[in-house]
Write a protein that holds these residues in place. Structure first.
Motif, PDB file in Angstrom:
ATOM      1  N   ARG A 222       0.776  -1.106  -0.070  1.00  0.00           N
ATOM      2  CA  ARG A 222       0.031  -0.111   0.019  1.00  0.00           C
ATOM      3  C   ARG A 222       0.884   1.285  -0.110  1.00  0.00           C
ATOM      4  O   ARG A 222       0.678   2.203  -0.703  1.00  0.00           O
ATOM      5  CB  ARG A 222      -0.774   0.064   1.171  1.00  0.00           C
ATOM      6  CG  ARG A 222      -1.736  -1.209   1.511  1.00  0.00           C
ATOM      7  CD  ARG A 222      -2.849  -1.240   0.334  1.00  0.00           C
ATOM      8  NE  ARG A 222      -3.956  -0.313   0.489  1.00  0.00           N
ATOM      9  CZ  ARG A 222      -5.082  -0.258  -0.138  1.00  0.00           C
ATOM     10  NH1 ARG A 222      -5.175  -1.157  -1.155  1.00  0.00           N
ATOM     11  NH2 ARG A 222      -5.833   0.874   0.088  1.00  0.00           N
ATOM     12  N   ARG A 223       1.964   1.244   0.644  1.00  0.00           N
ATOM     13  CA  ARG A 223       2.949   2.420   0.629  1.00  0.00           C
ATOM     14  C   ARG A 223       3.395   2.768  -0.682  1.00  0.00           C
ATOM     15  O   ARG A 223       3.572   3.787  -1.101  1.00  0.00           O
ATOM     16  CB  ARG A 223       3.954   2.149   1.983  1.00  0.00           C
ATOM     17  CG  ARG A 223       3.653   2.131   3.190  1.00  0.00           C
ATOM     18  CD  ARG A 223       2.891   3.650   3.367  1.00  0.00           C
ATOM     19  NE  ARG A 223       2.966   3.855   4.915  1.00  0.00           N
ATOM     20  CZ  ARG A 223       2.339   4.747   5.736  1.00  0.00           C
ATOM     21  NH1 ARG A 223       1.763   5.527   5.219  1.00  0.00           N
ATOM     22  NH2 ARG A 223       2.116   4.590   6.842  1.00  0.00           N
ATOM     23  N   VAL A 224       4.009   1.408  -1.178  1.00  0.00           N
ATOM     24  CA  VAL A 224       4.552   1.652  -2.642  1.00  0.00           C
ATOM     25  C   VAL A 224       3.588   2.152  -3.560  1.00  0.00           C
ATOM     26  O   VAL A 224       3.833   2.903  -4.508  1.00  0.00           O
ATOM     27  CB  VAL A 224       4.966   0.320  -3.028  1.00  0.00           C
ATOM     28  CG1 VAL A 224       5.373   0.319  -4.409  1.00  0.00           C
ATOM     29  CG2 VAL A 224       6.287  -0.074  -2.334  1.00  0.00           C
ATOM     30  N   SER A 225       2.380   1.847  -3.355  1.00  0.00           N
ATOM     31  CA  SER A 225       1.460   2.120  -4.551  1.00  0.00           C
ATOM     32  C   SER A 225       0.735   3.572  -4.146  1.00  0.00           C
ATOM     33  O   SER A 225      -0.210   4.031  -4.693  1.00  0.00           O
ATOM     34  CB  SER A 225       0.241   1.144  -4.717  1.00  0.00           C
ATOM     35  OG  SER A 225      -0.430   0.851  -3.490  1.00  0.00           O
ATOM     36  N   GLN A 226       1.246   3.841  -2.997  1.00  0.00           N
ATOM     37  CA  GLN A 226       0.610   5.175  -2.440  1.00  0.00           C
ATOM     38  C   GLN A 226      -0.861   5.274  -2.014  1.00  0.00           C
ATOM     39  O   GLN A 226      -1.558   6.249  -2.410  1.00  0.00           O
ATOM     40  CB  GLN A 226       0.784   6.660  -3.453  1.00  0.00           C
ATOM     41  CG  GLN A 226       2.472   6.855  -3.450  1.00  0.00           C
ATOM     42  CD  GLN A 226       2.889   7.945  -4.241  1.00  0.00           C
ATOM     43  OE1 GLN A 226       2.132   8.270  -5.194  1.00  0.00           O
ATOM     44  NE2 GLN A 226       4.175   8.429  -4.251  1.00  0.00           N
ATOM     45  N   GLU A 227      -1.241   4.020  -1.634  1.00  0.00           N
ATOM     46  CA  GLU A 227      -2.736   4.021  -1.271  1.00  0.00           C
ATOM     47  C   GLU A 227      -2.887   3.959   0.378  1.00  0.00           C
ATOM     48  O   GLU A 227      -2.024   3.862   1.124  1.00  0.00           O
ATOM     49  CB  GLU A 227      -3.169   2.553  -1.832  1.00  0.00           C
ATOM     50  CG  GLU A 227      -3.238   2.574  -3.103  1.00  0.00           C
ATOM     51  CD  GLU A 227      -3.641   1.259  -3.875  1.00  0.00           C
ATOM     52  OE1 GLU A 227      -4.835   1.053  -4.086  1.00  0.00           O
ATOM     53  OE2 GLU A 227      -2.842   0.301  -3.882  1.00  0.00           O
TER      54      GLU A 227
END
Length: 270
Positions: A222-227
């Motif tokens: 989720r952090r990598v995809s900025q969600e």
């Protein structure tokens, strides 16, 4: 931003208001973390004595739930604030070409605390592993698990041991012996000095135990995809938390949805 004492006392005040007026509190604690300074963020000051409300005396379900969330939410958010401040410092240090000696010592301490295998080289792999562990636990997940584990704060382990997440310990005298403990077993339900210590241990367990690596991976994705990082997403990484497995996860998701707990996650992403 409210300080720790203000947050906890505000939560208790709201719980008492709910109990006395019979209203359903819809407030939010939306303060985010401050930028970290040069020193490590630690819990060094003495915590105020906070009395756990008598949730068992609350007959009205809405009153009990609102009082429970009003009591626990500020404590959960305070611990998340501390974790996020440390995370911000790690991110800042990861971009520096050279590290000061005090920063190296701090990073090594954090690496050992979060069970990173190699703390001798502060390279890209070290920072990636550390950041995967030093991160918040969504408030919705913490609140749902605590309500589930303590029957909304009424269990004797919560009342007598400040244990709001069902943590076990294995040293004789470390906790409370469950009445239904099978013969031959030695575990106890751990006692904590206060509820904040229980919250801190719960979050550290999810952030370090190999059983919850899936939860940390979901969070990292989720952090990598900025969600947004929400409890509804990370609950799927908790199959090992209870012998009920999938049934336990479904219970948590139901509690998160029916109590509209996701609003607390979306207000405090860090």
């Amino acid at each position: 931003m409210l300080n720790k004492i203000d947050k906890i006392m505000l939560g208790v005040f709201l719980a008492l208001m709910v109990l006395s007026l019979g209203i359903h509190w819809q407030g939010k604690f939306a303060s985010g973390p401050e930028m970290p300074g040069t020193g490590a963020v630690e819990k060094t000051e003495a915590l105020p004595v906070v009395t756990i409300p008598d949730f068992s005396s609350m007959v009205d379900v809405k009153v009990k739930k609102s009082a429970f969330f009003g009591f626990l939410l500020p404590i959960v958010q305070e611990e998340n604030d501390t974790i996020l401040q440390n995370r911000q410092r790690i991110m800042a240090l990861s971009s520096q070409s050279e590290l000061m000696e005090n920063d190296r010592l701090w990073l090594a301490d954090m690496g050992r605390k979060y069970r990173i295998g190699d703390v001798s080289a502060f390279d890209e792999l070290f920072f990636a592993e550390l950041l995967a562990s030093v991160d918040m636990i969504p408030a919705s997940l913490a609140l749902a698990q605590s309500a589930n584990e303590t029957a909304w704060g009424t269990s004797r382990f919560a009342r007598q041991g400040n244990n709001f997440f069902g943590q076990w310990c294995f040293k004789p005298g470390c906790g409370i012996v469950p009445g239904a403990r099978p013969a031959g077993e030695t575990y106890e339900v751990q006692k904590f000095k206060d509820v904040a210590a229980s919250v801190r241990a719960y979050m550290h367990n999810l952030n370090t135990n190999h059983q919850y690596r899936a939860l940390r991976q979901l969070r990292e994705q989720r952090r990598v995809s900025q969600e947004p990082v929400t409890g509804a997403d990370l609950a799927y990484g908790l199959r090992a938390y209870s012998i009920r497995g999938e049934e336990y996860i479904e219970e948590l998701l139901s509690m998160i949805n029916s109590n509209q707990l996701l609003r607390y996650d979306l207000n405090n992403q860090g």
